[in-house]
Motif scaffolding. Structure first.
Motif, PDB file in Angstrom:
ATOM      1  N   UNK A   9      -6.582  65.363  60.113  1.00  9.57           N
ATOM      2  CA  UNK A   9      -5.635  65.683  59.043  1.00  9.57           C
ATOM      3  C   UNK A   9      -6.325  65.680  57.682  1.00  9.57           C
ATOM      4  N   UNK A  10      -7.138  64.671  57.424  1.00  8.26           N
ATOM      5  CA  UNK A  10      -7.831  64.591  56.134  1.00  8.26           C
ATOM      6  C   UNK A  10      -8.779  65.758  55.934  1.00  8.26           C
ATOM      7  N   UNK A  11      -9.440  66.188  57.001  1.00  5.55           N
ATOM      8  CA  UNK A  11     -10.351  67.330  56.896  1.00  5.55           C
ATOM      9  C   UNK A  11      -9.586  68.595  56.515  1.00  5.55           C
ATOM     10  N   UNK A  12      -8.420  68.786  57.106  1.00  4.39           N
ATOM     11  CA  UNK A  12      -7.634  69.974  56.764  1.00  4.39           C
ATOM     12  C   UNK A  12      -7.088  69.880  55.345  1.00  4.39           C
ATOM     13  N   UNK A  24       1.026  67.962  50.968  1.00  3.16           N
ATOM     14  CA  UNK A  24       2.290  67.226  51.133  1.00  3.16           C
ATOM     15  C   UNK A  24       2.573  66.952  52.607  1.00  3.16           C
ATOM     16  N   UNK A  25       2.470  67.978  53.437  1.00  3.95           N
ATOM     17  CA  UNK A  25       2.749  67.806  54.863  1.00  3.95           C
ATOM     18  C   UNK A  25       1.684  66.915  55.503  1.00  3.95           C
ATOM     19  N   UNK A  26       0.442  67.076  55.084  1.00  3.64           N
ATOM     20  CA  UNK A  26      -0.629  66.227  55.610  1.00  3.64           C
ATOM     21  C   UNK A  26      -0.406  64.760  55.284  1.00  3.64           C
ATOM     22  N   UNK A  27      -0.002  64.476  54.051  1.00  2.80           N
ATOM     23  CA  UNK A  27       0.282  63.090  53.660  1.00  2.80           C
ATOM     24  C   UNK A  27       1.465  62.541  54.449  1.00  2.80           C
ATOM     25  N   UNK A  50      -1.943  71.730  60.328  1.00  4.54           N
ATOM     26  CA  UNK A  50      -0.915  71.594  59.299  1.00  4.54           C
ATOM     27  C   UNK A  50      -0.477  72.985  58.846  1.00  4.54           C
ATOM     28  N   UNK A  51      -1.449  73.867  58.667  1.00  4.38           N
ATOM     29  CA  UNK A  51      -1.145  75.232  58.230  1.00  4.38           C
ATOM     30  C   UNK A  51      -0.205  75.944  59.179  1.00  4.38           C
ATOM     31  N   UNK A  52      -0.436  75.791  60.473  1.00  7.31           N
ATOM     32  CA  UNK A  52       0.449  76.426  61.447  1.00  7.31           C
ATOM     33  C   UNK A  52       1.835  75.781  61.444  1.00  7.31           C
ATOM     34  N   UNK A  53       1.901  74.474  61.143  1.00  9.65           N
ATOM     35  CA  UNK A  53       3.216  73.822  61.063  1.00  9.65           C
ATOM     36  C   UNK A  53       4.007  74.381  59.877  1.00  9.65           C
ATOM     37  N   UNK A  54       3.301  74.764  58.815  1.00 10.68           N
ATOM     38  CA  UNK A  54       3.972  75.403  57.675  1.00 10.68           C
ATOM     39  C   UNK A  54       4.557  76.752  58.077  1.00 10.68           C
ATOM     40  N   UNK A  55       3.854  77.479  58.942  1.00 14.47           N
ATOM     41  CA  UNK A  55       4.392  78.747  59.444  1.00 14.47           C
ATOM     42  C   UNK A  55       5.668  78.523  60.245  1.00 14.47           C
TER      43      UNK A  55
END
Length: 123
Positions: A9-12, A24-27, A50-55
């Motif tokens: 998560x931190x890397x993304x 925000x979503x990562x935190x 995380x990016x795909x979860x935003x989609x």
């Protein structure tokens, strides 16, 4: 497994400094893992980001779209994110922080008559 999920998560998050939504979503996910370390294995799944979860959030918001506006509440959005990662979460508790205790200021009192509020114009 927890450390591997946190590192992922931190890397993304670090790799997407210009995208505040990933931050925000990562935190949120990092906090979720601190509270629910058993979900770490679901976060480290290959291909889940995380990016795909935003989609997925975007797709969910479009279902509620009114005109050109599509909005999710924090609870709805975070629920979609957790579901994307295969994590069960109740709508009523996802992303909800405890309410802060609100302290009201004391009501100013009239020193002469000890009345809290006086609407008379004649004294």
């Amino acid at each position: 497994m927890l450390n591997k999920a946190i590192e992922k998560l931190k890397a993304e998050i670090d790799g997407n400094k210009n995208n505040p939504y990933i931050h925000v979503v990562g935190e949120f996910l990092l906090q979720h893992l601190q509270d629910n370390p058993s979900n770490a294995e679901k976060v480290v799944q290959v291909g889940k980001t995380i990016g795909q979860s935003l989609n997925e959030m975007k797709k969910a918001a479009e279902k509620k779209k009114v005109g050109n506006c599509a909005v999710l509440t924090d609870q709805e959005g975070f629920k979609v994110v957790l579901e994307y990662f295969g994590i069960d979460a109740a709508v009523s508790t996802v992303g909800v922080k405890p309410q802060e205790h609100i302290v009201q200021a004391p009501i100013a009192q009239d020193k002469k008559t000890n009345i809290e509020f006086n609407v008379e114009l004649d004294f």
